[in-house]
Write an enzyme that holds these catalytic residues in place. Structure first.
Site, PDB file in Angstrom:
ATOM      1  N   ASP A 129     -23.863  11.463  69.759  1.00 34.87           N
ATOM      2  CA  ASP A 129     -23.407  12.850  69.691  1.00 34.87           C
ATOM      3  C   ASP A 129     -23.646  13.374  68.275  1.00 34.87           C
ATOM      4  OD1 ASP A 129     -21.332  11.849  68.117  1.00 34.87           O
ATOM      5  OD2 ASP A 129     -19.718  12.436  69.482  1.00 34.87           O
ATOM      6  N   HIS A 130     -23.069  14.547  67.998  1.00 33.08           N
ATOM      7  CA  HIS A 130     -23.299  15.219  66.699  1.00 33.08           C
ATOM      8  C   HIS A 130     -22.818  14.406  65.501  1.00 33.08           C
ATOM      9  CE1 HIS A 130     -19.329  16.203  68.267  1.00 33.08           C
ATOM     10  NE2 HIS A 130     -18.941  16.284  66.994  1.00 33.08           N
ATOM     11  N   CYS A 141     -21.170   7.218  68.714  1.00 35.56           N
ATOM     12  CA  CYS A 141     -20.445   8.479  68.492  1.00 35.56           C
ATOM     13  C   CYS A 141     -19.611   8.270  67.232  1.00 35.56           C
ATOM     14  CB  CYS A 141     -19.618   8.887  69.715  1.00 35.56           C
ATOM     15  SG  CYS A 141     -18.303   7.755  70.198  1.00 35.56           S
ATOM     16  N   GLY A 142     -18.555   9.036  67.045  1.00 34.20           N
ATOM     17  CA  GLY A 142     -17.762   8.887  65.826  1.00 34.20           C
ATOM     18  C   GLY A 142     -17.118   7.513  65.739  1.00 34.20           C
ATOM     19  N   THR A 143     -16.510   7.092  66.842  1.00 31.02           N
ATOM     20  CA  THR A 143     -15.818   5.802  66.875  1.00 31.02           C
ATOM     21  C   THR A 143     -16.549   4.748  67.703  1.00 31.02           C
ATOM     22  OG1 THR A 143     -14.652   6.531  68.854  1.00 31.02           O
ATOM     23  CG2 THR A 143     -13.530   6.889  66.732  1.00 31.02           C
ATOM     24  N   GLY A 144     -17.452   5.187  68.549  1.00 27.15           N
ATOM     25  CA  GLY A 144     -18.088   4.290  69.526  1.00 27.15           C
ATOM     26  C   GLY A 144     -17.295   4.228  70.826  1.00 27.15           C
ATOM     27  N   GLY A 182     -15.609   6.833  72.839  1.00 22.98           N
ATOM     28  CA  GLY A 182     -15.872   7.787  73.921  1.00 22.98           C
ATOM     29  C   GLY A 182     -17.214   7.539  74.588  1.00 22.98           C
ATOM     30  N   HIS A 219     -21.482 -14.106  75.844  1.00 23.79           N
ATOM     31  CA  HIS A 219     -20.484 -14.313  76.900  1.00 23.79           C
ATOM     32  C   HIS A 219     -20.392 -13.158  77.895  1.00 23.79           C
ATOM     33  CE1 HIS A 219     -17.934 -17.592  74.683  1.00 23.79           C
ATOM     34  NE2 HIS A 219     -19.219 -17.887  74.764  1.00 23.79           N
ATOM     35  N   ASN A 220     -20.625 -11.944  77.445  1.00 24.23           N
ATOM     36  CA  ASN A 220     -20.376 -10.784  78.311  1.00 24.23           C
ATOM     37  C   ASN A 220     -21.657 -10.134  78.822  1.00 24.23           C
ATOM     38  OD1 ASN A 220     -18.214 -10.328  75.668  1.00 24.23           O
ATOM     39  ND2 ASN A 220     -17.408 -10.869  77.676  1.00 24.23           N
ATOM     40  N   ARG A 263     -18.556   6.882  62.212  1.00 21.37           N
ATOM     41  CA  ARG A 263     -17.492   7.199  61.253  1.00 21.37           C
ATOM     42  C   ARG A 263     -16.664   5.961  60.919  1.00 21.37           C
ATOM     43  NH1 ARG A 263     -15.745  12.693  64.495  1.00 21.37           N
ATOM     44  NH2 ARG A 263     -17.397  14.026  63.680  1.00 21.37           N
ATOM     45  N   ARG A 273     -20.915 -20.595  83.090  1.00 20.37           N
ATOM     46  CA  ARG A 273     -19.570 -20.121  83.458  1.00 20.37           C
ATOM     47  C   ARG A 273     -19.393 -18.641  83.121  1.00 20.37           C
ATOM     48  NH1 ARG A 273     -19.093 -22.617  78.631  1.00 20.37           N
ATOM     49  NH2 ARG A 273     -17.663 -21.789  77.048  1.00 20.37           N
ATOM     50  N   HIS A 274     -20.154 -18.185  82.134  1.00 14.36           N
ATOM     51  CA  HIS A 274     -20.019 -16.771  81.756  1.00 14.36           C
ATOM     52  C   HIS A 274     -20.637 -15.859  82.812  1.00 14.36           C
ATOM     53  CE1 HIS A 274     -18.413 -18.246  78.081  1.00 14.36           C
ATOM     54  NE2 HIS A 274     -19.519 -18.955  77.850  1.00 14.36           N
ATOM     55  N   ARG A 330     -18.043 -15.086  85.365  1.00 15.16           N
ATOM     56  CA  ARG A 330     -17.052 -14.105  84.906  1.00 15.16           C
ATOM     57  C   ARG A 330     -17.649 -12.702  84.856  1.00 15.16           C
ATOM     58  NH1 ARG A 330     -15.309 -18.540  80.444  1.00 15.16           N
ATOM     59  NH2 ARG A 330     -14.064 -19.819  81.860  1.00 15.16           N
TER      60      ARG A 330
HETATM   61  C1  RB5 Z   1     -16.309  13.790  68.040  1.00 14.66           C
HETATM   62  O1  RB5 Z   1     -15.545  14.503  67.133  1.00 14.66           O
HETATM   63  C2  RB5 Z   1     -15.642  12.463  68.353  1.00 14.66           C
HETATM   64  O2  RB5 Z   1     -14.499  12.683  69.128  1.00 14.66           O
HETATM   65  C3  RB5 Z   1     -16.618  11.547  69.064  1.00 14.66           C
HETATM   66  O3  RB5 Z   1     -17.739  11.359  68.273  1.00 14.66           O
HETATM   67  C4  RB5 Z   1     -16.109  10.155  69.398  1.00 14.66           C
HETATM   68  O4  RB5 Z   1     -15.571   9.521  68.297  1.00 14.66           O
HETATM   69  C5  RB5 Z   1     -15.255  10.050  70.587  1.00 14.66           C
HETATM   70  O5  RB5 Z   1     -14.844   8.975  71.034  1.00 14.66           O
END
Ligand code: RB5
Length: 150
Positions: free
Chosen positions: A10-11, A67-70, A72, A100-101, A111, A134-135, A138
């Protein structure tokens, strides 16, 4: 034939995506850019779904979603049947997500981590093979949850 990686963002992750794309191309991977190249606010589920569908359809071998956190974008990718997206902020988890996964989408937050750590995570993830045995059982159990429906 070069391994194909679908990458989506995303942005919040345009610069990170560009750095990772350059890094992957330099290593000989084929990169399919499914993310936004604009800083204008947009909706991460669109790009998580695109990456997930590219992997499940076979258009790409593996996917990277940023994304910002990975969070969403991985949640969105995981809604596509057949996707196993894992958020990894350090190389140990990245390695285990393959071993494993059998993760087929790597997610992380632009971020949360810097580009050098991100490249290290990407390298470890791409260079690690699923251990099977085994993995596999699962992982099959996870995929059976999809078959039984939400
Ligand atoms: C966008 O502001 C932020 O919410 C998105 O990048 C992400 O971190 C969502 O999980």
């Amino acid at each position: 034939m070069a391994v194909k990686i679908a990458i989506g963002n995303d942005h919040s992750a345009v610069e990170m995506k560009n750095e990772i794309m350059e890094h992957l191309k330099a290593k000989g991977y084929e990169v399919i850019n499914l993310g936004t190249d604009s800083h204008e606010s947009c909706d991460y589920p669109v790009y998580g779904e695109k990456v997930g569908r590219a992997v499940v359809s076979g258009e790409a071998d593996l996917g990277i979603a940023i994304c910002g956190t990975g969070l969403g974008i991985s949640l969105a990718a995981n809604k596509v049947k057949g996707v196993r997206a894992c958020v990894c902020s350090e190389p140990y988890t990245a390695r285990m997500s393959r071993l494993h996964n059998n993760a087929n989408v790597l997610a992380f937050g632009a971020r949360v981590i810097g580009p050098e750590l991100a490249k290290m995570i990407v390298d470890v993830w791409l260079e690690t093979e699923f251990e099977g045995e085994r993995h596999q059982r699962r992982v099959n159990m996870i995929m059976d949850i999809e078959k039984r429906g939400g």
